[in-house]
Design an enzyme around this catalytic site. Structure first.
Site, PDB file in Angstrom:
ATOM      1  N   ASP A 142      50.046  49.954  27.455  1.00 11.05           N
ATOM      2  CA  ASP A 142      48.906  49.087  27.133  1.00 11.05           C
ATOM      3  C   ASP A 142      49.369  48.015  26.154  1.00 11.05           C
ATOM      4  O   ASP A 142      50.377  48.178  25.477  1.00 11.05           O
ATOM      5  CB  ASP A 142      47.773  49.928  26.495  1.00 11.05           C
ATOM      6  N   MET A 180      38.789  54.524  31.241  1.00 16.20           N
ATOM      7  CA  MET A 180      39.188  55.393  32.355  1.00 16.20           C
ATOM      8  C   MET A 180      40.678  55.697  32.332  1.00 16.20           C
ATOM      9  O   MET A 180      41.112  56.765  32.764  1.00 16.20           O
ATOM     10  CB  MET A 180      38.783  54.739  33.672  1.00 16.20           C
ATOM     11  N   ASN A 228      45.750  50.507  36.205  1.00 12.38           N
ATOM     12  CA  ASN A 228      44.367  50.612  35.736  1.00 12.38           C
ATOM     13  C   ASN A 228      43.970  49.483  34.786  1.00 12.38           C
ATOM     14  O   ASN A 228      42.788  49.172  34.655  1.00 12.38           O
ATOM     15  CB  ASN A 228      44.207  51.978  35.043  1.00 12.38           C
ATOM     16  N   TYR A 231      36.786  37.823  39.099  1.00 13.16           N
ATOM     17  CA  TYR A 231      36.772  39.294  39.049  1.00 13.16           C
ATOM     18  C   TYR A 231      36.673  39.843  40.470  1.00 13.16           C
ATOM     19  O   TYR A 231      37.449  40.711  40.873  1.00 13.16           O
ATOM     20  CB  TYR A 231      35.633  39.818  38.169  1.00 13.16           C
ATOM     21  N   THR A 252      35.954  44.406  27.524  1.00 14.71           N
ATOM     22  CA  THR A 252      35.782  42.971  27.706  1.00 14.71           C
ATOM     23  C   THR A 252      34.477  42.608  28.428  1.00 14.71           C
ATOM     24  O   THR A 252      34.287  41.448  28.799  1.00 14.71           O
ATOM     25  CB  THR A 252      36.985  42.417  28.507  1.00 14.71           C
ATOM     26  N   LYS A 302      39.818  41.820  42.309  1.00 14.75           N
ATOM     27  CA  LYS A 302      39.667  43.215  42.745  1.00 14.75           C
ATOM     28  C   LYS A 302      39.803  43.327  44.272  1.00 14.75           C
ATOM     29  O   LYS A 302      40.258  44.351  44.796  1.00 14.75           O
ATOM     30  CB  LYS A 302      38.340  43.783  42.259  1.00 14.75           C
ATOM     31  N   ASP A 349      52.454  44.400  28.530  1.00 13.19           N
ATOM     32  CA  ASP A 349      51.530  43.339  28.930  1.00 13.19           C
ATOM     33  C   ASP A 349      51.721  43.199  30.435  1.00 13.19           C
ATOM     34  O   ASP A 349      52.784  42.768  30.896  1.00 13.19           O
ATOM     35  CB  ASP A 349      51.865  42.033  28.216  1.00 13.19           C
ATOM     36  N   VAL A 350      50.699  43.567  31.202  1.00 21.15           N
ATOM     37  CA  VAL A 350      50.867  43.625  32.667  1.00 21.15           C
ATOM     38  C   VAL A 350      51.184  42.272  33.294  1.00 21.15           C
ATOM     39  O   VAL A 350      51.646  42.210  34.431  1.00 21.15           O
ATOM     40  CB  VAL A 350      49.637  44.247  33.386  1.00 21.15           C
TER      41      VAL A 350
HETATM   42  P1  NAD Z   1      38.579  49.208  29.309  1.00 17.98           P
HETATM   43  O1  NAD Z   1      38.294  47.821  28.862  1.00 17.98           O
HETATM   44  O2  NAD Z   1      38.051  50.353  28.513  1.00 17.98           O
HETATM   45  O3  NAD Z   1      40.159  49.443  29.471  1.00 17.98           O
HETATM   46  C1  NAD Z   1      41.015  48.476  30.010  1.00 17.98           C
HETATM   47  C2  NAD Z   1      42.376  48.636  29.349  1.00 17.98           C
HETATM   48  O4  NAD Z   1      43.251  47.636  29.899  1.00 17.98           O
HETATM   49  C3  NAD Z   1      42.324  48.396  27.827  1.00 17.98           C
HETATM   50  O5  NAD Z   1      42.954  49.471  27.141  1.00 17.98           O
HETATM   51  C4  NAD Z   1      43.073  47.094  27.658  1.00 17.98           C
HETATM   52  O6  NAD Z   1      43.782  46.991  26.413  1.00 17.98           O
HETATM   53  C5  NAD Z   1      44.033  47.123  28.846  1.00 17.98           C
HETATM   54  N1  NAD Z   1      44.552  45.802  29.144  1.00 17.98           N
HETATM   55  C6  NAD Z   1      43.860  44.640  29.268  1.00 17.98           C
HETATM   56  N2  NAD Z   1      44.698  43.616  29.468  1.00 17.98           N
HETATM   57  C7  NAD Z   1      45.954  44.135  29.497  1.00 17.98           C
HETATM   58  C8  NAD Z   1      47.245  43.573  29.671  1.00 17.98           C
HETATM   59  N3  NAD Z   1      47.430  42.268  29.850  1.00 17.98           N
HETATM   60  N4  NAD Z   1      48.315  44.416  29.667  1.00 17.98           N
HETATM   61  C9  NAD Z   1      48.150  45.737  29.459  1.00 17.98           C
HETATM   62  N5  NAD Z   1      46.955  46.333  29.272  1.00 17.98           N
HETATM   63  C10 NAD Z   1      45.872  45.526  29.285  1.00 17.98           C
HETATM   64  O7  NAD Z   1      38.073  49.260  30.821  1.00 17.98           O
HETATM   65  P2  NAD Z   1      37.812  50.497  31.822  1.00 17.98           P
HETATM   66  O8  NAD Z   1      36.351  50.558  32.023  1.00 17.98           O
HETATM   67  O9  NAD Z   1      38.532  51.694  31.408  1.00 17.98           O
HETATM   68  O10 NAD Z   1      38.439  49.867  33.146  1.00 17.98           O
HETATM   69  C11 NAD Z   1      39.624  50.354  33.750  1.00 17.98           C
HETATM   70  C12 NAD Z   1      39.787  49.699  35.125  1.00 17.98           C
HETATM   71  O11 NAD Z   1      38.662  50.015  35.952  1.00 17.98           O
HETATM   72  C13 NAD Z   1      39.864  48.172  35.100  1.00 17.98           C
HETATM   73  O12 NAD Z   1      40.814  47.728  36.039  1.00 17.98           O
HETATM   74  C14 NAD Z   1      38.473  47.746  35.506  1.00 17.98           C
HETATM   75  O13 NAD Z   1      38.437  46.451  36.074  1.00 17.98           O
HETATM   76  C15 NAD Z   1      38.093  48.843  36.483  1.00 17.98           C
HETATM   77  N6  NAD Z   1      36.639  49.016  36.632  1.00 17.98           N
HETATM   78  C16 NAD Z   1      35.834  49.218  35.548  1.00 17.98           C
HETATM   79  C17 NAD Z   1      34.460  49.380  35.719  1.00 17.98           C
HETATM   80  C18 NAD Z   1      33.523  49.593  34.553  1.00 17.98           C
HETATM   81  O14 NAD Z   1      32.333  49.392  34.719  1.00 17.98           O
HETATM   82  N7  NAD Z   1      33.994  50.006  33.379  1.00 17.98           N
HETATM   83  C19 NAD Z   1      33.916  49.341  37.009  1.00 17.98           C
HETATM   84  C20 NAD Z   1      34.764  49.123  38.093  1.00 17.98           C
HETATM   85  C21 NAD Z   1      36.118  48.969  37.894  1.00 17.98           C
END
Ligand code: NAD
Length: 247
Positions: free
Chosen positions: A36, A17, A86, A152, A190, A156, A59-60
């Site tokens: 990222d 996203m 995000n 988690y 993940t 959130k 690194d967040v």
């Molecule tokens: P994704 O795994 O595709 O992307 C997450 C990104 O965060 C990755 O590029 C990863 O490298 C980066 N990241 C992880 N740890 C990090 C760190 N320490 N420092 C910097 N970057 C880091 O996931 P997504 O589906 O795109 O999710 C985006 C957001 O939406 C997340 O916060 C997730 O919890 C939330 N979300 C996702 C879903 C789903 O089903 N995919 C549903 C609800 C909420």
């Protein structure tokens, strides 16, 4: 263009996203910093967007990394208008749902990472006369979930309330803060159990729209909140979940 002249940082924008949001923001006229831990993937996203985008390693969980990112953004683009927190990790890959190391890791990335991002972005936004913060929570920040580490849900939920706290405390600085709560989306990098097709099919039975969301459906919600179209919206939470928590 809906974000003409704005400068945005998007954490976790190397995939999913975050990457979709970066592409949409750039199409709508923003300068975008793709931040990222994944250098290769993040650079690819930035290169595909072109001149209006830059990759910065972040690194967040690391406070110095955030300070350097905000400074680099101000140096290259002159200001900071929008922060999209995000980056995140799933809690569904844990075998031991009571693992203490998992608790600390998930909280550090999903909750502390958002705190640090806002801590370092807010002074830059105040200096620029205001801004918009959009934090990625989840439906799991509002209701409990089966098969994921409780960190988690907790992380959130922390994002949801941190967002309201900042909205209240910084309204006077013309900073808005809102949270977005996706439901079932394409699996995270993940994800563990929640990426299993059989489990996804079963979970869809409780989604009124009977389908998963698409990344652009979340990106458009983030775009709206980031833009001046949402100028009187702060402290709000928007589910993007096909009706999952309306039941
Ligand atoms: P994704 O795994 O595709 O992307 C997450 C990104 O965060 C990755 O590029 C990863 O490298 C980066 N990241 C992880 N740890 C990090 C760190 N320490 N420092 C910097 N970057 C880091 O996931 P997504 O589906 O795109 O999710 C985006 C957001 O939406 C997340 O916060 C997730 O919890 C939330 N979300 C996702 C879903 C789903 O089903 N995919 C549903 C609800 C909420």
């Amino acid at each position: 263009m809906r974000l003409a002249g704005k400068v945005a940082i998007i954490s976790g924008a190397a995939s999913g996203m975050g990457a979709a949001t970066a592409r949409l923001f750039a199409r709508e006229g923003a300068k975008v910093v793709i931040a990222d831990v994944l250098e290769h993937e993040g650079t690819r996203v930035a290169d595909a967007i072109g001149a209006g985008a830059r990759f910065e390693k972040l690194d967040v969980t690391d406070e110095e990394s955030w300070a350097a990112l905000v400074a680099a953004t101000q140096r290259h683009f002159g200001k900071l208008d929008v922060l999209v927190n995000n980056a995140g990790v799933s809690g569904s890959a844990e075998q031991d749902l009571y693992s203490t190391p998992a608790w600390h890791r998930i909280m550090a990335i999903n909750a502390t990472g958002v705190f640090l991002g806002m801590k370092h972005a807010i002074p830059a936004m105040i200096a620029g006369g205001g801004g918009s913060i959009v934090n990625l929570s989840s439906v799991a920040g509002i209701i409990g979930s089966e098969g994921i580490h409780m960190a988690y849900n907790a992380s959130k939920a922390a994002v949801r309330l941190m967002t309201k706290s900042v909205a209240v405390q910084h309204a006077r600085h013309k900073i808005r803060a809102n949270s977005v709560h996706p439901g079932m989306m394409p699996a995270m990098r993940t994800s563990g159990r929640t990426a299993d097709p059989a489990i996804r099919a079963e979970r869809l039975q409780s989604v009124p729209m009977r389908r998963a969301g698409e990344v652009d459906e979340v990106a458009y919600t983030i775009l709206f909140l980031a833009s001046d179209e949402a100028s009187y919206i702060t402290g709000a939470e928007i589910p993007v979940d096909g009706g999952a928590i309306a039941i």
